[in-house]
Design a protein around this motif. Structure first.
Motif, PDB file in Angstrom:
ATOM      1  N   TRP A 158       0.808  -1.213   0.000  1.00 17.85           N
ATOM      2  CA  TRP A 158       0.000   0.000   0.000  1.00 17.85           C
ATOM      3  C   TRP A 158       0.844   1.267   0.000  1.00 17.85           C
ATOM      4  CZ3 TRP A 158       0.511   3.504   3.985  1.00 17.85           C
ATOM      5  CH2 TRP A 158       1.147   3.045   5.139  1.00 17.85           C
ATOM      6  N   THR A 159       2.108   1.167   0.401  1.00 16.23           N
ATOM      7  CA  THR A 159       2.929   2.368   0.574  1.00 16.23           C
ATOM      8  C   THR A 159       3.201   3.087  -0.752  1.00 16.23           C
ATOM      9  OG1 THR A 159       4.903   0.954   0.473  1.00 16.23           O
ATOM     10  CG2 THR A 159       4.025   1.479   2.645  1.00 16.23           C
ATOM     11  N   THR A 160       3.317   2.337  -1.841  1.00 14.32           N
ATOM     12  CA  THR A 160       3.566   2.971  -3.142  1.00 14.32           C
ATOM     13  C   THR A 160       2.421   3.905  -3.518  1.00 14.32           C
ATOM     14  OG1 THR A 160       4.852   1.051  -3.867  1.00 14.32           O
ATOM     15  CG2 THR A 160       4.033   2.544  -5.570  1.00 14.32           C
ATOM     16  N   ALA A 161       1.185   3.409  -3.357  1.00 15.22           N
ATOM     17  CA  ALA A 161       0.022   4.247  -3.664  1.00 15.22           C
ATOM     18  C   ALA A 161      -0.029   5.464  -2.747  1.00 15.22           C
ATOM     19  CB  ALA A 161      -1.257   3.427  -3.531  1.00 15.22           C
ATOM     20  N   ALA A 162       0.372   5.299  -1.494  1.00 12.87           N
ATOM     21  CA  ALA A 162       0.350   6.423  -0.556  1.00 12.87           C
ATOM     22  C   ALA A 162       1.287   7.540  -1.014  1.00 12.87           C
ATOM     23  CB  ALA A 162       0.732   5.948   0.839  1.00 12.87           C
ATOM     24  N   ARG A 163       2.468   7.174  -1.457  1.00 15.15           N
ATOM     25  CA  ARG A 163       3.428   8.190  -1.906  1.00 15.15           C
ATOM     26  C   ARG A 163       2.959   8.870  -3.194  1.00 15.15           C
ATOM     27  NH1 ARG A 163       7.935   9.027   0.584  1.00 15.15           N
ATOM     28  NH2 ARG A 163       8.776   7.523   2.091  1.00 15.15           N
ATOM     29  N   ILE A 164       2.404   8.080  -4.110  1.00 11.28           N
ATOM     30  CA  ILE A 164       1.919   8.661  -5.374  1.00 11.28           C
ATOM     31  C   ILE A 164       0.804   9.666  -5.110  1.00 11.28           C
ATOM     32  CG2 ILE A 164       0.686   8.146  -7.514  1.00 11.28           C
ATOM     33  CD1 ILE A 164       2.180   5.478  -7.598  1.00 11.28           C
ATOM     34  N   VAL A 165      -0.165   9.286  -4.286  1.00  9.67           N
ATOM     35  CA  VAL A 165      -1.308  10.160  -4.010  1.00  9.67           C
ATOM     36  C   VAL A 165      -0.858  11.406  -3.246  1.00  9.67           C
ATOM     37  CG1 VAL A 165      -3.473  10.334  -2.731  1.00  9.67           C
ATOM     38  CG2 VAL A 165      -2.991   8.311  -4.114  1.00  9.67           C
ATOM     39  N   ARG A 166      -0.012  11.232  -2.264  1.00  9.38           N
ATOM     40  CA  ARG A 166       0.471  12.400  -1.505  1.00  9.38           C
ATOM     41  C   ARG A 166       1.181  13.393  -2.417  1.00  9.38           C
ATOM     42  NH1 ARG A 166       5.454  13.812   0.500  1.00  9.38           N
ATOM     43  NH2 ARG A 166       5.448  15.253   2.282  1.00  9.38           N
ATOM     44  N   GLN A 203      -4.255   8.426 -11.581  1.00  2.00           N
ATOM     45  CA  GLN A 203      -3.123   7.865 -10.839  1.00  2.00           C
ATOM     46  C   GLN A 203      -3.529   6.643 -10.028  1.00  2.00           C
ATOM     47  OE1 GLN A 203      -3.668  11.171 -11.146  1.00  2.00           O
ATOM     48  NE2 GLN A 203      -1.875  11.544 -12.432  1.00  2.00           N
ATOM     49  N   LEU A 204      -4.732   6.684  -9.446  1.00  5.89           N
ATOM     50  CA  LEU A 204      -5.207   5.536  -8.679  1.00  5.89           C
ATOM     51  C   LEU A 204      -5.454   4.335  -9.586  1.00  5.89           C
ATOM     52  CD1 LEU A 204      -7.683   7.317  -6.236  1.00  5.89           C
ATOM     53  CD2 LEU A 204      -5.434   6.367  -5.693  1.00  5.89           C
ATOM     54  N   LEU A 205      -6.017   4.584 -10.764  1.00  6.12           N
ATOM     55  CA  LEU A 205      -6.239   3.500 -11.712  1.00  6.12           C
ATOM     56  C   LEU A 205      -4.910   2.893 -12.154  1.00  6.12           C
ATOM     57  CD1 LEU A 205      -8.049   1.809 -13.550  1.00  6.12           C
ATOM     58  CD2 LEU A 205      -7.973   3.680 -15.230  1.00  6.12           C
ATOM     59  N   LEU A 206      -3.938   3.741 -12.457  1.00  6.06           N
ATOM     60  CA  LEU A 206      -2.622   3.251 -12.872  1.00  6.06           C
ATOM     61  C   LEU A 206      -1.958   2.458 -11.759  1.00  6.06           C
ATOM     62  CD1 LEU A 206      -0.303   3.185 -14.918  1.00  6.06           C
ATOM     63  CD2 LEU A 206       0.482   5.369 -13.976  1.00  6.06           C
ATOM     64  N   ALA A 207      -2.033   2.955 -10.526  1.00  2.81           N
ATOM     65  CA  ALA A 207      -1.435   2.241  -9.400  1.00  2.81           C
ATOM     66  C   ALA A 207      -2.082   0.878  -9.206  1.00  2.81           C
ATOM     67  CB  ALA A 207      -1.564   3.074  -8.125  1.00  2.81           C
ATOM     68  N   THR A 208      -3.398   0.797  -9.406  1.00  2.55           N
ATOM     69  CA  THR A 208      -4.097  -0.484  -9.268  1.00  2.55           C
ATOM     70  C   THR A 208      -3.643  -1.469 -10.330  1.00  2.55           C
ATOM     71  OG1 THR A 208      -6.032   0.655  -8.354  1.00  2.55           O
ATOM     72  CG2 THR A 208      -6.356  -1.590  -9.162  1.00  2.55           C
ATOM     73  N   SER A 270       1.459  -5.183 -17.859  1.00  2.00           N
ATOM     74  CA  SER A 270       2.430  -4.093 -17.993  1.00  2.00           C
ATOM     75  C   SER A 270       2.118  -3.242 -19.220  1.00  2.00           C
ATOM     76  CB  SER A 270       3.846  -4.659 -18.097  1.00  2.00           C
ATOM     77  OG  SER A 270       4.212  -5.351 -16.921  1.00  2.00           O
ATOM     78  N   GLY A 271       1.751  -3.890 -20.328  1.00  2.00           N
ATOM     79  CA  GLY A 271       1.365  -3.140 -21.521  1.00  2.00           C
ATOM     80  C   GLY A 271       0.108  -2.317 -21.306  1.00  2.00           C
ATOM     81  N   VAL A 272      -0.879  -2.890 -20.622  1.00  2.00           N
ATOM     82  CA  VAL A 272      -2.105  -2.150 -20.321  1.00  2.00           C
ATOM     83  C   VAL A 272      -1.803  -0.956 -19.413  1.00  2.00           C
ATOM     84  CG1 VAL A 272      -4.354  -2.295 -19.182  1.00  2.00           C
ATOM     85  CG2 VAL A 272      -3.586  -4.162 -20.660  1.00  2.00           C
ATOM     86  N   ALA A 273      -0.919  -1.164 -18.433  1.00  2.00           N
ATOM     87  CA  ALA A 273      -0.550  -0.070 -17.535  1.00  2.00           C
ATOM     88  C   ALA A 273       0.130   1.062 -18.291  1.00  2.00           C
ATOM     89  CB  ALA A 273       0.367  -0.595 -16.427  1.00  2.00           C
ATOM     90  N   GLN A 274       0.990   0.706 -19.251  1.00  2.36           N
ATOM     91  CA  GLN A 274       1.633   1.742 -20.058  1.00  2.36           C
ATOM     92  C   GLN A 274       0.599   2.525 -20.860  1.00  2.36           C
ATOM     93  OE1 GLN A 274       4.632   2.722 -19.950  1.00  2.36           O
ATOM     94  NE2 GLN A 274       4.628   4.168 -21.659  1.00  2.36           N
ATOM     95  N   TYR A 275      -0.403   1.835 -21.386  1.00  2.00           N
ATOM     96  CA  TYR A 275      -1.473   2.508 -22.133  1.00  2.00           C
ATOM     97  C   TYR A 275      -2.237   3.460 -21.214  1.00  2.00           C
ATOM     98  CZ  TYR A 275      -5.878   3.167 -24.615  1.00  2.00           C
ATOM     99  OH  TYR A 275      -6.974   3.723 -25.210  1.00  2.00           O
ATOM    100  N   VAL A 276      -2.571   2.998 -20.004  1.00  2.50           N
ATOM    101  CA  VAL A 276      -3.302   3.844 -19.058  1.00  2.50           C
ATOM    102  C   VAL A 276      -2.473   5.068 -18.706  1.00  2.50           C
ATOM    103  CG1 VAL A 276      -4.232   3.953 -16.711  1.00  2.50           C
ATOM    104  CG2 VAL A 276      -4.643   1.934 -18.117  1.00  2.50           C
TER     105      VAL A 276
END
Length: 290
Positions: A158-166, A203-208, A270-276
């Motif tokens: 969860w920490t990665t999402a916390a840093r991105i959102v902050r 950003q939340l969608l990409l992190a997911t 990974s490819g879908v994440a790059q597209y997002v």
């Protein structure tokens, strides 16, 4: 000058074409995998306790495209069931981890001050722990189950999402439309709901999406070590663990095909994440190779 401009435009068009091809391949691969895990269980019922020694250790053939394992179970069917479990656990764990991390990052960025410093020290503390060892400690507190794996992955990622959102919230706080909302008398809650959350959605969608492969590998590693799902259930980690005993007898297919079904969805996601990411912010485009 015109020739150079034309060449640059052509190169950019070719680069976009290559990226588009990778994106289409990623989406097509993921669609095939999702269709397989949805349709196959409706057609073929898997007996988790089946033992058929007459069909044990058969190599790949038209009847058994992925061969059979040491007790006669079809590796293809079990791999699809195992992939279904891995995708479900990965998705649920990713959503849980991003939800927890997003809330922590949102509070830290929006409130600031002591709350921000305290929450970030908690994040640093979690980041200092080895993820796999900490995950093993968490699942060891429970009986082997999908719930234990989901909790383990969510708590360790969860920490990665916390840093991105902050980071994004701190950036948004300095935007003119936020200053205008504050000057207009909007409450902090209204600013969070009307301005922060809509801008945080990409950003939340990409992190997911990015967390799903991590969750799949985490679940596979725990199951391989015997700490994830119960040993009799079809899981890619369990199948690789079982298949390693057959390698000495030359039954390479028992481990190879489940291993490929871990790698292929990882590359597709990974490819879908790059597209997002490209859709969310075209400035972030890079040459990530699928």
């Amino acid at each position: 000058m015109e020739s150079a401009t034309t060449q640059t435009t052509g190169s950019a068009r070719e680069a976009r074409g290559r990226r588009g091809g990778r994106y289409r391949l990623a989406f097509a691969t993921l669609a095939v995998l999702v269709a397989a895990v949805v349709v196959v269980p409706l057609i073929v019922q898997l007996d988790q306790q089946l033992v058929d020694l007459r069909a044990a250790g058969l190599p790949p053939s038209p009847a058994h495209p992925f061969g059979t394992d040491e007790v006669g179970r079809d590796v293809l069917v079990r791999s699809i069931y195992g992939l279904r479990v891995s995708l479900l656990i990965g998705l649920v764990a990713a959503v849980a981890g991003v939800t927890v991390g997003g809330l922590v990052g949102l509070v830290a960025g929006a409130v600031g001050g002591i709350a921000d410093r305290l929450l970030m020290r908690v994040v640093d503390g979690f980041n200092s722990l080895p993820h796999l060892l900490f995950g093993i400690f968490i699942v060891a507190l429970f009986a082997p189950s999908a719930t234990a794996v989901v909790v383990s992955v969510a708590v360790t990622h969860w920490t990665t999402a916390a840093r991105i959102v902050r980071s994004e919230v701190l950036s948004l706080r300095g935007r003119p439309f936020v200053d205008a909302a504050i000057s207009g008398g909007s409450s902090r809650f209204r600013i969070v709901v009307r301005h922060f959350l809509p801008n945080l959605a990409p950003q939340l969608l990409l992190a997911t999406v990015l967390m799903v492969p991590h969750a799949i590998w985490h679940e596979t590693a725990l199951s391989f070590l015997g700490l994830g799902l119960p040993a009799h259930l079809a899981s890619l980690g369990n199948m690789i663990n079982d298949g390693q005993r057959s390698l000495l007898a030359g039954d390479w297919w028992s481990s190879l095909f489940p291993g490929l079904l871990i790698l292929v969805p990882t590359l597709a996601v990974s490819g879908v994440a790059q597209y997002v990411r490209d859709r969310a912010n075209p400035r972030w485009r890079s040459e990530l190779v699928l």
